[in-house]
Design a protein around this motif. Sequence first.
Motif, PDB file in Angstrom:
ATOM      1  N   SER A 551      45.764  21.825  18.179  1.00  0.00           N
ATOM      2  CA  SER A 551      46.269  20.701  17.377  1.00  0.00           C
ATOM      3  C   SER A 551      45.593  20.605  16.010  1.00  0.00           C
ATOM      4  O   SER A 551      46.058  19.844  15.157  1.00  0.00           O
ATOM      5  CB  SER A 551      46.062  19.378  18.121  1.00  0.00           C
ATOM      6  OG  SER A 551      46.798  19.365  19.326  1.00  0.00           O
ATOM      7  N   PRO A 553      44.659  22.624  12.704  1.00  0.00           N
ATOM      8  CA  PRO A 553      44.768  23.884  11.946  1.00  0.00           C
ATOM      9  C   PRO A 553      43.500  24.236  11.169  1.00  0.00           C
ATOM     10  O   PRO A 553      43.321  25.399  10.801  1.00  0.00           O
ATOM     11  CB  PRO A 553      45.938  23.623  10.990  1.00  0.00           C
ATOM     12  CG  PRO A 553      46.010  22.142  10.866  1.00  0.00           C
ATOM     13  CD  PRO A 553      45.555  21.576  12.167  1.00  0.00           C
ATOM     14  N   PRO A 601      51.713  23.831  16.926  1.00  0.00           N
ATOM     15  CA  PRO A 601      52.428  25.002  16.364  1.00  0.00           C
ATOM     16  C   PRO A 601      53.212  25.738  17.454  1.00  0.00           C
ATOM     17  O   PRO A 601      52.998  25.543  18.654  1.00  0.00           O
ATOM     18  CB  PRO A 601      51.269  25.851  15.813  1.00  0.00           C
ATOM     19  CG  PRO A 601      50.121  25.521  16.707  1.00  0.00           C
ATOM     20  CD  PRO A 601      50.276  24.075  17.077  1.00  0.00           C
ATOM     21  N   LYS A 602      54.093  26.619  17.007  1.00  0.00           N
ATOM     22  CA  LYS A 602      54.853  27.442  17.937  1.00  0.00           C
ATOM     23  C   LYS A 602      54.057  28.699  18.246  1.00  0.00           C
ATOM     24  O   LYS A 602      53.717  29.465  17.351  1.00  0.00           O
ATOM     25  CB  LYS A 602      56.204  27.816  17.346  1.00  0.00           C
ATOM     26  CG  LYS A 602      57.122  26.621  17.130  1.00  0.00           C
ATOM     27  CD  LYS A 602      58.463  27.073  16.553  1.00  0.00           C
ATOM     28  CE  LYS A 602      59.385  25.870  16.356  1.00  0.00           C
ATOM     29  NZ  LYS A 602      60.710  26.290  15.795  1.00  0.00           N
ATOM     30  N   ASN A 840      48.152  35.789  16.870  1.00  0.00           N
ATOM     31  CA  ASN A 840      47.430  34.952  15.914  1.00  0.00           C
ATOM     32  C   ASN A 840      46.234  34.312  16.612  1.00  0.00           C
ATOM     33  O   ASN A 840      46.028  34.482  17.826  1.00  0.00           O
ATOM     34  CB  ASN A 840      48.339  33.908  15.281  1.00  0.00           C
ATOM     35  CG  ASN A 840      48.958  32.978  16.303  1.00  0.00           C
ATOM     36  OD1 ASN A 840      48.402  32.780  17.402  1.00  0.00           O
ATOM     37  ND2 ASN A 840      50.113  32.407  16.001  1.00  0.00           N
ATOM     38  N   VAL A 874      47.603  30.875  12.199  1.00  0.00           N
ATOM     39  CA  VAL A 874      48.987  31.043  12.657  1.00  0.00           C
ATOM     40  C   VAL A 874      49.541  32.415  12.304  1.00  0.00           C
ATOM     41  O   VAL A 874      50.591  32.823  12.849  1.00  0.00           O
ATOM     42  CB  VAL A 874      49.884  29.944  12.063  1.00  0.00           C
ATOM     43  CG1 VAL A 874      49.459  28.581  12.581  1.00  0.00           C
ATOM     44  CG2 VAL A 874      49.850  29.971  10.539  1.00  0.00           C
TER      45      VAL A 874
END
Length: 892
Positions: A551, A553, A601-602, A840, A874
């Motif tokens: 959660s 970044p 994020p995906k 990633n 990412v």
Amino acid sequence: MPLDPDPSSPPPPAQHRDWFFPPAPPFLPSSRARTPRTPFPSTYRSSKPYSVYSLADRRPPPTPRSRSRSPHPPPEQQQQQTPPPPSAPRRRDPRYAGVRRDDARTAALEKAAPPTAAPAHGRKPAASAITPRCSGMLSAAVILLCLASLLRRNFSLHDQVYHLQEQLTVATAKLQSCIVGSSLDMTDIDFLYQDDSITMPNRSLKNFSLLISLSVLYAPLVILKYIDLVSKIRRSRDPEEVPINKRFAYRVDIFLSLHPYAKPLVLLVATLLLIALGGLALYGVTDDSLTDCLWLSWTFVADSGNHANAVGFGPKLVSVSISIGGMLVFAMMLGLVTDSISEKFDSLRKGRSEVIEQSHTLILGWSDKLGSLLNQIAIANESLGGGTIVVMAERDKEEMEADIAKMEFDLKGTAVICRSGSPLILADLKKVSVSKARAIVVLAEEGNADQSDARALRTVLSLTGVKEGLRGHIVVELSDLDNEVLVKLVGGDLVETVVAHDVIGRLMIQCARQPGLAQIWEDILGFENCEFYIKRWPKLDGMRFEDVLISFPDAVPCGIKVASYRGKIILNPDDCYVLQEGDEVIVIAEDDDTYAPAPLPKVKEAVYIDIVHSERKPQKILLCGWRRDIDDMIAVLDAFLAPGSELWMFNDVPEVDRERKLIDGGLDFSRLDNITLVHREGNAVIRRHLESLPLESFDSILILADESVEDSAIQADSRSLATLLLIRDIQAKRLPYREAMVSHVPRGTFSEGSWIGEMQQASDKSVIISEILDPRTKNLLTMSKISDYVLSNELVSMALAMVAEDRQINDVLEELFAEQGNEMQIRPSDLYLRDEEELNFFEVILRARQRKEIVIGYRLEGAERAIINPIDKVSRRRWSPKDVFVVISEKE
């Protein structure tokens, strides 16, 4: 010869007592015959000089030795002195009879009187001491008053003459105006007589004012003389009694010492008294009013040159006296002002002034760790635009400021204030606003560990005794782990402890097992890169920890502070843990204001991997040197190493004394399950002693700062560096396939076949961890690349700075350094990745959660330093099999 006349000789003519006096002058009338009176007593003194006969008659009877001497004068004098004519037949002189009778009575009384005790030796009767002094003082007082009266009379006469001359001048002018034809104005004449009637009654008042001024001036002298006299009388009675003058001087000294404004007050009273006495004296010798005289006296005091305008002997004398007193007052005032200004500047220069700050960081003590500590706190305050750091130590303020100025680092807007004082004194603690500080750091002193910890304990006692209370927490640096319990018992919940030797010892053991952890710990503990932060995020309530991991970044979550467990720190919790209200998230981020939660994020679904736990292999470790907490290091090594490991101890402590010292330190040999102790005695800086050891066979070598030179950082580092170079050189000489290994030295490094190049090859075979105290030694070891070093003082300073900024971080560090729980480790990439797989950083984190590990960074192949909390999390990339990841995992 006898005084009685010979009875055979004719009686001399009778002598009347009037022969003693000269005959009356012829111009006086003759008087009638006087009747004889009682003979003169022996104490009679005539107003005329004694005649020869009278002196001889009054002498005492001669003693047997002096009987040959004649009591009568020489014949020449007898011829010169002609006795008066006899008036009666000579009989026994009644004068001598009176003397003899008196002598007889005196002798009888002396025989009848009882003997009196002799006075004590060295003492005189009090009456004999009082009478001369009192009479002298009274005589001096009478003489002074007479002189004052005569002086006043003289001044008054001069003033009357001067006044009469003025009246005569006015009257002469009036008469001249009448002569020329003008009528004499009766109002002017009435004014003159009225002025005379007003002036005459004021004379008594002026005399009284002059008498008062003289009496006040003379009164201190009389009082001092009286005090001196009374003191001597009392000392004659009781020699042990303190004189009154000394008591008075003592009281004055106490008054001037206890009251800060005593000296200005005394100067003010003296100035007012001088003005008042001068005004009264001027009022007595001039015709001005009392108000004008007081103002004139003030001008004489303020400006000594104003007395030049005085007219007349009396005003000149008084004005000169006032001016002299004014000069003395001005000199005292100038000295007082100069002393006050000098004292104020000295207090500012020496650091005695009070610090008026809030939410500042207070550092108590001085050590070689101060530079790194100031640098780390300054970096932490950079995001706030700077802060304030107050340093108080028992050193001169100028010396502290000069030493801080020599430190080569940027304070980044943080102000450093130095004060001289002792942390054991409450007044000095209040001077630096200890109650308003947000954090208080107590540094350990250099030298003996027990004495340093004892002083730290007394400092904590002083801090807990502050009446205003403490707003912040106390961070105490200790030297011995055994004293930690006592300090926490005294300080309670306010105290956080950092045991320097314990932290460094555990870190050295971790670095020995995991090469490269020293650099990672430098990055995490220091504020220059990423560090631990704890903060509450309400939007994350109800979220599982597995989702919390991805959660942020700009941060890497690694734990939870559970509110329901009274704020307990839990590192690496389970994925299924759900955040509750009040829970806080522990992250590794660049700064406390650089991260925030974002939408999830995906990421790819985590592919299950084969979880393989590598078996621990026995290791062979060498400890060079002896330190006071070596028993704790042995216990930690036994917990970390695999069964069958060997721990070689090489130092100059005799083998017969080692076991006793280890047992005294608290080591239980029966509880050592995984390691076997091997003792070797020798000096670590002597080559032949080191060559007796199988240096090429050790997996790790720990070079400790020896206890004998631990007090001096330079000597300890010199010894450690010499040992390191000798070990590497011996290892390089013993390496197999030496020529083949040296021929493959990559370009850009040291020349082929060089001495440092050989030692670099040897460093690939074993890990050497050196305990370095002086930061200047760091550059040498970094450039040579022959040791995976540990910088003790800098790492301890970093830990102190982190705990000072947030006391909760201490719980995180304690768990990471403990034998049980979680620790920081370096893992190969093949544990999480498959061949030719692109992931990633978020996906690597989720892949590592299958092993219940949290990835916080990585080190790429060929890179010199690891990257903690990467910026881009990412973007996918292809990882190399030689890449390694830095993780937080449970201890194996």
